[in-house]
Write a protein that holds these residues in place. Structure first.
Motif, PDB file in Angstrom:
ATOM      1  N   UNK A  26       0.824  -1.209   0.000  1.00 31.72           N
ATOM      2  CA  UNK A  26       0.000   0.000   0.000  1.00 31.72           C
ATOM      3  C   UNK A  26       0.856   1.256   0.000  1.00 31.72           C
ATOM      4  N   UNK A  27       1.966   1.245   0.723  1.00 32.64           N
ATOM      5  CA  UNK A  27       2.868   2.402   0.718  1.00 32.64           C
ATOM      6  C   UNK A  27       3.460   2.623  -0.667  1.00 32.64           C
ATOM      7  N   UNK A  28       3.813   1.546  -1.353  1.00 34.45           N
ATOM      8  CA  UNK A  28       4.359   1.658  -2.710  1.00 34.45           C
ATOM      9  C   UNK A  28       3.307   2.218  -3.677  1.00 34.45           C
ATOM     10  N   UNK A  29       2.080   1.751  -3.554  1.00 30.97           N
ATOM     11  CA  UNK A  29       1.004   2.255  -4.410  1.00 30.97           C
ATOM     12  C   UNK A  29       0.717   3.712  -4.081  1.00 30.97           C
ATOM     13  N   UNK A  30       0.711   4.062  -2.797  1.00 35.69           N
ATOM     14  CA  UNK A  30       0.487   5.451  -2.388  1.00 35.69           C
ATOM     15  C   UNK A  30       1.596   6.365  -2.921  1.00 35.69           C
ATOM     16  N   UNK A  31       2.834   5.894  -2.910  1.00 37.45           N
ATOM     17  CA  UNK A  31       3.956   6.690  -3.424  1.00 37.45           C
ATOM     18  C   UNK A  31       3.790   6.951  -4.922  1.00 37.45           C
ATOM     19  N   UNK A  32       3.371   5.946  -5.663  1.00 34.55           N
ATOM     20  CA  UNK A  32       3.150   6.125  -7.104  1.00 34.55           C
ATOM     21  C   UNK A  32       1.944   7.031  -7.356  1.00 34.55           C
ATOM     22  N   UNK A  47     -26.926  -3.879  -6.920  1.00 37.61           N
ATOM     23  CA  UNK A  47     -28.202  -3.258  -6.575  1.00 37.61           C
ATOM     24  C   UNK A  47     -28.563  -2.135  -7.543  1.00 37.61           C
ATOM     25  N   UNK A  48     -27.571  -1.383  -7.993  1.00 42.59           N
ATOM     26  CA  UNK A  48     -27.801  -0.280  -8.932  1.00 42.59           C
ATOM     27  C   UNK A  48     -27.610  -0.717 -10.389  1.00 42.59           C
ATOM     28  N   UNK A  49     -27.079  -1.907 -10.592  1.00 40.80           N
ATOM     29  CA  UNK A  49     -26.792  -2.441 -11.927  1.00 40.80           C
ATOM     30  C   UNK A  49     -25.941  -1.466 -12.744  1.00 40.80           C
ATOM     31  N   UNK A  50     -24.831  -1.062 -12.114  1.00 42.71           N
ATOM     32  CA  UNK A  50     -23.916  -0.150 -12.802  1.00 42.71           C
ATOM     33  C   UNK A  50     -22.486  -0.418 -12.348  1.00 42.71           C
ATOM     34  N   UNK A  51     -21.538  -0.031 -13.184  1.00 39.63           N
ATOM     35  CA  UNK A  51     -20.142  -0.217 -12.792  1.00 39.63           C
ATOM     36  C   UNK A  51     -19.722   0.811 -11.749  1.00 39.63           C
ATOM     37  N   UNK A  52     -18.750   0.410 -10.934  1.00 42.27           N
ATOM     38  CA  UNK A  52     -18.142   1.300  -9.948  1.00 42.27           C
ATOM     39  C   UNK A  52     -16.640   1.235 -10.171  1.00 42.27           C
ATOM     40  N   UNK A  53     -16.014   2.391 -10.316  1.00 42.56           N
ATOM     41  CA  UNK A  53     -14.568   2.462 -10.504  1.00 42.56           C
ATOM     42  C   UNK A  53     -13.956   3.006  -9.225  1.00 42.56           C
ATOM     43  N   UNK A  54     -13.009   2.243  -8.682  1.00 40.86           N
ATOM     44  CA  UNK A  54     -12.363   2.591  -7.428  1.00 40.86           C
ATOM     45  C   UNK A  54     -10.961   3.113  -7.698  1.00 40.86           C
ATOM     46  N   UNK A  55     -10.616   4.245  -7.091  1.00 42.64           N
ATOM     47  CA  UNK A  55      -9.272   4.804  -7.184  1.00 42.64           C
ATOM     48  C   UNK A  55      -8.438   4.175  -6.066  1.00 42.64           C
ATOM     49  N   UNK A  56      -7.750   3.099  -6.412  1.00 48.06           N
ATOM     50  CA  UNK A  56      -7.021   2.327  -5.411  1.00 48.06           C
ATOM     51  C   UNK A  56      -5.828   3.099  -4.840  1.00 48.06           C
ATOM     52  N   UNK A  57      -5.224   3.953  -5.643  1.00 46.69           N
ATOM     53  CA  UNK A  57      -4.123   4.775  -5.152  1.00 46.69           C
ATOM     54  C   UNK A  57      -4.585   5.734  -4.069  1.00 46.69           C
ATOM     55  N   UNK A  58      -5.758   6.318  -4.265  1.00 42.50           N
ATOM     56  CA  UNK A  58      -6.301   7.228  -3.252  1.00 42.50           C
ATOM     57  C   UNK A  58      -6.629   6.470  -1.971  1.00 42.50           C
ATOM     58  N   UNK A  60      -5.104   3.715  -0.953  1.00 41.01           N
ATOM     59  CA  UNK A  60      -3.807   3.379  -0.348  1.00 41.01           C
ATOM     60  C   UNK A  60      -3.180   4.590   0.336  1.00 41.01           C
ATOM     61  N   UNK A  61      -3.372   5.764  -0.256  1.00 43.76           N
ATOM     62  CA  UNK A  61      -2.754   6.984   0.277  1.00 43.76           C
ATOM     63  C   UNK A  61      -3.581   7.631   1.384  1.00 43.76           C
ATOM     64  N   UNK A  62      -4.768   7.130   1.626  1.00 42.67           N
ATOM     65  CA  UNK A  62      -5.678   7.785   2.571  1.00 42.67           C
ATOM     66  C   UNK A  62      -5.186   7.775   4.013  1.00 42.67           C
ATOM     67  N   UNK A  63      -4.406   6.763   4.366  1.00 37.87           N
ATOM     68  CA  UNK A  63      -3.963   6.653   5.749  1.00 37.87           C
ATOM     69  C   UNK A  63      -5.057   6.168   6.687  1.00 37.87           C
ATOM     70  N   UNK A  64      -6.213   5.848   6.151  1.00 38.65           N
ATOM     71  CA  UNK A  64      -7.318   5.364   6.977  1.00 38.65           C
ATOM     72  C   UNK A  64      -6.967   3.981   7.529  1.00 38.65           C
TER      73      UNK A  64
END
Length: 102
Positions: A26-32, A47-58, A60-64
């Protein structure tokens, strides 16, 4: 009679993601991500029958503190195929409200 939503269980996949998606990754992805590179993963909100796109870098970088678990769940959800792998249920927060997502 099947007792799950799929023929196969995703436990081996969950174990793989636990083994490989660690703090170092996750740190490597956050750095990139900080350099402007992006890593997106797509899932489907059934449930919504639609695609969802996730920003995995964000994520990883969230620190949550829950970021590693969410990251892993999204990876598993992206591999979910009807009948082959069960859906992954996620709860996300948007606009200050928690919303369940598949």
């Amino acid at each position: 009679m099947l007792q799950t939503d799929a023929i196969s269980f995703s436990d081996p996949l969950a174990k793989l993601t636990t083994d490989y998606v660690d703090e170092q990754m996750l740190k490597a992805i956050a750095a990139e991500h900080a350099k402007g590179r992006r890593l997106y993963i797509g899932t489907t909100a059934l449930d919504a029958q639609r695609p969802v796109v996730w920003n995995m870098g964000a994520i990883a970088a969230s620190g949550h503190p829950d970021a590693p678990e969410l990251f892993r769940k999204i990876m598993i959800a992206s591999a979910a195929v009807p009948v082959a792998f069960p859906p992954v249920y996620l709860t996300v927060e948007a606009g200050g409200r928690q919303r369940p997502r598949l």
